[in-house]
Motif scaffolding. Structure first.
Motif, PDB file in Angstrom:
ATOM      1  N   ARG A  47      35.010 -16.903  55.996  1.00 36.29           N
ATOM      2  CA  ARG A  47      34.672 -17.145  56.821  1.00 36.29           C
ATOM      3  C   ARG A  47      33.017 -16.438  57.298  1.00 36.29           C
ATOM      4  O   ARG A  47      32.401 -17.689  56.449  1.00 36.29           O
ATOM      5  CB  ARG A  47      34.895 -16.430  58.064  1.00 36.29           C
ATOM      6  CG  ARG A  47      33.904 -16.333  59.462  1.00 36.29           C
ATOM      7  CD  ARG A  47      35.553 -16.125  60.876  1.00 36.29           C
ATOM      8  NE  ARG A  47      35.274 -14.719  59.920  1.00 36.29           N
ATOM      9  CZ  ARG A  47      34.543 -14.243  60.803  1.00 36.29           C
ATOM     10  NH1 ARG A  47      33.674 -14.356  61.289  1.00 36.29           N
ATOM     11  NH2 ARG A  47      34.356 -12.458  60.724  1.00 36.29           N
ATOM     12  N   HIS A  48      32.883 -15.274  56.094  1.00 40.09           N
ATOM     13  CA  HIS A  48      31.325 -14.881  55.626  1.00 40.09           C
ATOM     14  C   HIS A  48      30.980 -15.980  54.654  1.00 40.09           C
ATOM     15  O   HIS A  48      30.218 -15.955  54.325  1.00 40.09           O
ATOM     16  CB  HIS A  48      31.838 -13.669  55.604  1.00 40.09           C
ATOM     17  CG  HIS A  48      32.277 -12.477  56.393  1.00 40.09           C
ATOM     18  ND1 HIS A  48      32.682 -11.103  56.177  1.00 40.09           N
ATOM     19  CD2 HIS A  48      31.467 -12.617  56.771  1.00 40.09           C
ATOM     20  CE1 HIS A  48      32.677 -11.002  57.151  1.00 40.09           C
ATOM     21  NE2 HIS A  48      32.091 -11.430  58.079  1.00 40.09           N
ATOM     22  N   LEU A  49      32.050 -15.874  53.495  1.00 43.32           N
ATOM     23  CA  LEU A  49      31.562 -16.933  52.452  1.00 43.32           C
ATOM     24  C   LEU A  49      30.756 -18.624  52.781  1.00 43.32           C
ATOM     25  O   LEU A  49      30.073 -18.895  52.204  1.00 43.32           O
ATOM     26  CB  LEU A  49      32.962 -17.372  51.197  1.00 43.32           C
ATOM     27  CG  LEU A  49      32.659 -15.800  50.748  1.00 43.32           C
ATOM     28  CD1 LEU A  49      34.424 -16.070  49.370  1.00 43.32           C
ATOM     29  CD2 LEU A  49      31.421 -14.991  49.760  1.00 43.32           C
ATOM     30  N   THR A  50      31.856 -18.926  53.402  1.00 44.16           N
ATOM     31  CA  THR A  50      31.814 -20.159  54.651  1.00 44.16           C
ATOM     32  C   THR A  50      30.143 -19.997  55.049  1.00 44.16           C
ATOM     33  O   THR A  50      29.275 -21.066  55.150  1.00 44.16           O
ATOM     34  CB  THR A  50      32.499 -20.663  55.539  1.00 44.16           C
ATOM     35  OG1 THR A  50      33.561 -20.522  54.141  1.00 44.16           O
ATOM     36  CG2 THR A  50      32.047 -21.777  55.964  1.00 44.16           C
ATOM     37  N   ARG A  51      30.207 -18.864  55.533  1.00 44.45           N
ATOM     38  CA  ARG A  51      28.257 -18.483  56.404  1.00 44.45           C
ATOM     39  C   ARG A  51      27.050 -18.328  55.454  1.00 44.45           C
ATOM     40  O   ARG A  51      26.801 -19.066  55.458  1.00 44.45           O
ATOM     41  CB  ARG A  51      28.572 -17.719  57.234  1.00 44.45           C
ATOM     42  CG  ARG A  51      28.033 -17.487  58.635  1.00 44.45           C
ATOM     43  CD  ARG A  51      28.002 -16.400  59.093  1.00 44.45           C
ATOM     44  NE  ARG A  51      27.503 -14.893  59.075  1.00 44.45           N
ATOM     45  CZ  ARG A  51      28.441 -14.207  59.250  1.00 44.45           C
ATOM     46  NH1 ARG A  51      29.219 -14.179  60.158  1.00 44.45           N
ATOM     47  NH2 ARG A  51      28.059 -13.122  58.975  1.00 44.45           N
ATOM     48  N   ILE A  52      27.812 -17.934  54.671  1.00 40.51           N
ATOM     49  CA  ILE A  52      26.815 -17.877  53.580  1.00 40.51           C
ATOM     50  C   ILE A  52      26.397 -19.167  52.769  1.00 40.51           C
ATOM     51  O   ILE A  52      25.289 -19.533  52.299  1.00 40.51           O
ATOM     52  CB  ILE A  52      26.817 -16.805  52.368  1.00 40.51           C
ATOM     53  CG1 ILE A  52      27.162 -15.491  52.968  1.00 40.51           C
ATOM     54  CG2 ILE A  52      26.381 -16.514  51.052  1.00 40.51           C
ATOM     55  CD1 ILE A  52      27.883 -14.289  51.399  1.00 40.51           C
ATOM     56  N   ALA A  53      27.841 -20.063  51.981  1.00 40.03           N
ATOM     57  CA  ALA A  53      27.668 -21.550  51.355  1.00 40.03           C
ATOM     58  C   ALA A  53      26.128 -22.287  52.679  1.00 40.03           C
ATOM     59  O   ALA A  53      25.354 -23.041  52.438  1.00 40.03           O
ATOM     60  CB  ALA A  53      28.706 -22.109  51.408  1.00 40.03           C
ATOM     61  N   GLY A  54      26.404 -22.148  54.148  1.00 42.79           N
ATOM     62  CA  GLY A  54      25.736 -22.667  54.575  1.00 42.79           C
ATOM     63  C   GLY A  54      23.870 -22.220  55.367  1.00 42.79           C
ATOM     64  O   GLY A  54      23.430 -23.438  55.264  1.00 42.79           O
ATOM     65  N   LEU A  55      23.980 -20.871  54.593  1.00 40.06           N
ATOM     66  CA  LEU A  55      22.493 -21.072  54.043  1.00 40.06           C
ATOM     67  C   LEU A  55      21.760 -21.823  53.057  1.00 40.06           C
ATOM     68  O   LEU A  55      20.118 -21.248  52.971  1.00 40.06           O
ATOM     69  CB  LEU A  55      22.655 -18.942  54.169  1.00 40.06           C
ATOM     70  CG  LEU A  55      23.462 -18.603  55.200  1.00 40.06           C
ATOM     71  CD1 LEU A  55      22.854 -16.884  55.023  1.00 40.06           C
ATOM     72  CD2 LEU A  55      22.574 -18.573  56.383  1.00 40.06           C
ATOM     73  N   ALA A  56      22.693 -21.398  51.895  1.00 34.76           N
ATOM     74  CA  ALA A  56      22.098 -22.252  50.831  1.00 34.76           C
ATOM     75  C   ALA A  56      21.850 -23.356  50.632  1.00 34.76           C
ATOM     76  O   ALA A  56      22.266 -24.433  51.140  1.00 34.76           O
ATOM     77  CB  ALA A  56      23.243 -21.333  50.057  1.00 34.76           C
ATOM     78  N   SER A  57      20.610 -23.731  49.744  1.00 33.86           N
ATOM     79  CA  SER A  57      20.837 -24.631  49.001  1.00 33.86           C
ATOM     80  C   SER A  57      21.216 -24.909  47.383  1.00 33.86           C
ATOM     81  O   SER A  57      21.577 -23.425  47.022  1.00 33.86           O
ATOM     82  CB  SER A  57      19.373 -25.220  49.313  1.00 33.86           C
ATOM     83  OG  SER A  57      18.154 -24.198  49.051  1.00 33.86           O
TER      84      SER A  57
END
Ligand code: CMP
Length: 164
Positions: A47-57
């Motif tokens: 869940r946290h990793l998904t959130r981080i991936a969502g912040l990234a380009s």
């Protein structure tokens, strides 16, 4: 650590020299698998990793091109997803590979980039903008500790090189 981080099959076609591309959902899922193997994010839930991936380009750089330039303002932190990059800090050359990160110094102190970082090979990086990364550090103490631990190791290496 598996230095390939399971990158085979990761969809990266959307990125280009035009600038960073935000990660489409499908790639973002693949990215979560990649992030799970990055020491900086060790121990975080999906869940946290998904959130981080969502912040990234993400962005690809050709071998020889500059990812950050010494003296430039720092807008993002970079995590290497594929390839190698070279930090030029004074006379020192530090080679970084998959899973390594850089660009955290300007983010933390707001000063210009301390070094130039160049693509040694073709490189794929994930970039997290400054404000989002700071928020992430505030929410995830484990990531903040991992960043501090890397900074500490870098200071030790510099001390050892300077023989102080
Ligand atoms: P920043 O100053 O934002 O941009 C250049 C980056 O190079 C810096 O953050 C660090 O991530 C990295 N860097 C600078 N000096 C060193 C060093 N001595 N060893 C490893 N990485 C470094």
């Amino acid at each position: 650590m598996d230095k390939r981080l399971g990158l085979t099959g990761l969809v990266v076609g959307q990125t280009s020299a035009d600038g960073p591309a935000h990660l489409p959902r499908k790639m973002s899922r693949g990215l979560v698998d990649v992030l799970a193997g990055v020491p900086l994010f060790a121990g975080l839930s999906r869940r946290h990793l998904t959130r981080i991936a969502g912040l990234a380009s993400s962005k690809r750089y050709a071998a020889g091109s500059a990812l950050v330039k010494s003296g430039a303002p720092g807008e993002s932190v970079f995590v290497i997803l594929d390839g190698r990059a070279m930090v030029r800090a004074g006379a020192r050359r530090i080679s970084l590979g998959i899973g390594d990160f850089f660009g955290e110094m300007s983010l933390l102190d707001g000063e210009p980039r301390s070094a130039t970082v160049t693509a040694q090979t073709d490189v794929l990086v994930m970039m997290i903008p400054r404000r989002k990364f700071i928020k992430l550090l505030e929410k995830e103490p484990r990531i903040a500790i991992a960043v501090m631990s890397t900074l500490s190791r870098r200071v030790r290496a510099l001390q050892a090189a300077a023989d102080v």
